[in-house]
Structure formats: structure tokens, C-alpha cells
Design a protein around this motif. Structure first.
Motif: not given
Length: 188
Positions: A96-113
Motif C-alpha cells: 500500500y505504498s505509491d511513490e514514496e517508498k519508505y518504511i521505518k521499523v522501531k523497537v523500544w520499551k515503555n512502562s512494562g511493555l
């Protein structure tokens, strides 16, 4: 020849992914899907899944960015299932991407999650469709959807897997501006 090999490889990977989604969905639907929960590092799980899938994404012209912490995020997960969630989210970003072919993947911890997200600059999702995107066989209606292949099971499976881990999957999206899917799983 190389061009044809590349096409055959891509289509084989797409078909394998589709078959695995359908098989997993039928197991879940029948209530017989089993998970193998073990202590694992979410950073390593996401990183290795992303590395394995990166070539296919880059080959489609995508710029992929990752933000992974330097220290491990340890929790009890089924590594293969969490990897499947990530791959399904990445697949949607690619589809589901058209012209702007950008993806960012991020991992983090927050409040016990333990959390990870997949963000794209794709076509986005209309507000009225947001409630339906996790329904089985539902596909977002866009001008390109007719050419977009898929079963409409990826997000249904992702949600089921995340919920089996005691977590949630949330989406923020705006039509024409992209989407961000965030997975949260309790650390405890």
C-alpha cells in the motif's frame, strides 16, 4: 535470465507467504494454533526478521530505516509468530505504498511493555475503514487495491498472534499520508 529468476523468486516468496497465512488462519479459526513461548530478545527477533526480508523490500525500491536499541528487550514470545507479525506489517507497507517508498521499523520499551512499530508513507487508511482492517478477508479500498495481491488475512493473523501474547496492536493512519502500526506486549 536474471530478471526472470528474480520474478520467479519474488512470486515464490509471495505465494509461500500467502499459503502460510491461510494455513495459520485455518489453525487459529479451528482453535488448534499452538505457540511456543520462550524467553527471547525482541530486538534480535525483529532485527533478524528485518534482515531476512530487507532484500525483498530494497529490491522493490524501498528505503528502509530501523531504530533498534543497543540493549536486549527480553520477554516470553513465540519468535516465529512475532516474526510473522512483522512480515505481515512489512508486506502491507510494501503493498500500500505509491511513490514514496519508505518504511521505518522501531523497537523500544515503555512502562512494562515491549513495543515495536512499522511506519510507512503509503496510501494510508480512511477513518471509516480503521475499524474493519483487522476483520478477516477485509482489504482497504484504494485505487490500487485491484492490482494489490493478498488474502485480507495478514492483519487478522497479526492481531490474533499479538493477542495470544497478551498484547495489543494499534494503528494510526491518515489517507494519503501513511500508516503506523504499533505492537505492545507485556514484559512480565
Amino acid at each position: 535470465r536474471l530478471k526472470f529468476y528474480s520474478i520467479i523468486r519474488k512470486e515464490s516468496e509471495r505465494l509461500t507467504h500467502l499459503i502460510n497465512n491461510v494455513l495459520d488462519f485455518s489453525r487459529m479459526d479451528a482453535g488448534v494454533k499452538e505457540y511456543n513461548f520462550d524467553e527471547a530478545d525482541l530486538v534480535e527477533t525483529v532485527g533478524s526478521s528485518l534482515e531476512a526480508y530487507k532484500y525483498q523490500i530494497s529490491d522493490s525500491g524501498f528505503n528502509i530505516e530501523s531504530e533498534l536499541p543497543g540493549e536486549p528487550v527480553i520477554l516470553k514470545i513465540d519468535r516465529d509468530a512475532i516474526s510473522q507479525v512483522l512480515i505481515n506489517l512489512l508486506n502491507n507497507s510494501v503493498k500500500y505504498s505509491d511513490e514514496e517508498k519508505y518504511i521505518k521499523v522501531k523497537v523500544w520499551k515503555n512502562s512494562g511493555l515491549a513495543m515495536f512499530s512499522v511506519t510507512d508513507h503509503g496510501v494510508g487508511i480512511l477513518e471509516e475503514e480503521m475499524k474493519k482492517i483487522f476483520d478477516k478477508f477485509y482489504r482497504v479500498s484504494t485505487t490500487g487495491t485491484k492490482e494489490t495481491r493478498g488474502s485480507g488475512l495478514g492483519l487478522t493473523l497479526a492481531q490474533h498472534i499479538v493477542e495470544a501474547h497478551g498484547g495489543t496492536i494499534d494503528v494510526e493512519s491518515e489517507a494519503g499520508k501513511g500508516s503506523k502500526f504499533t505492537v505492545s506486549i507485556p514484559l512480565g
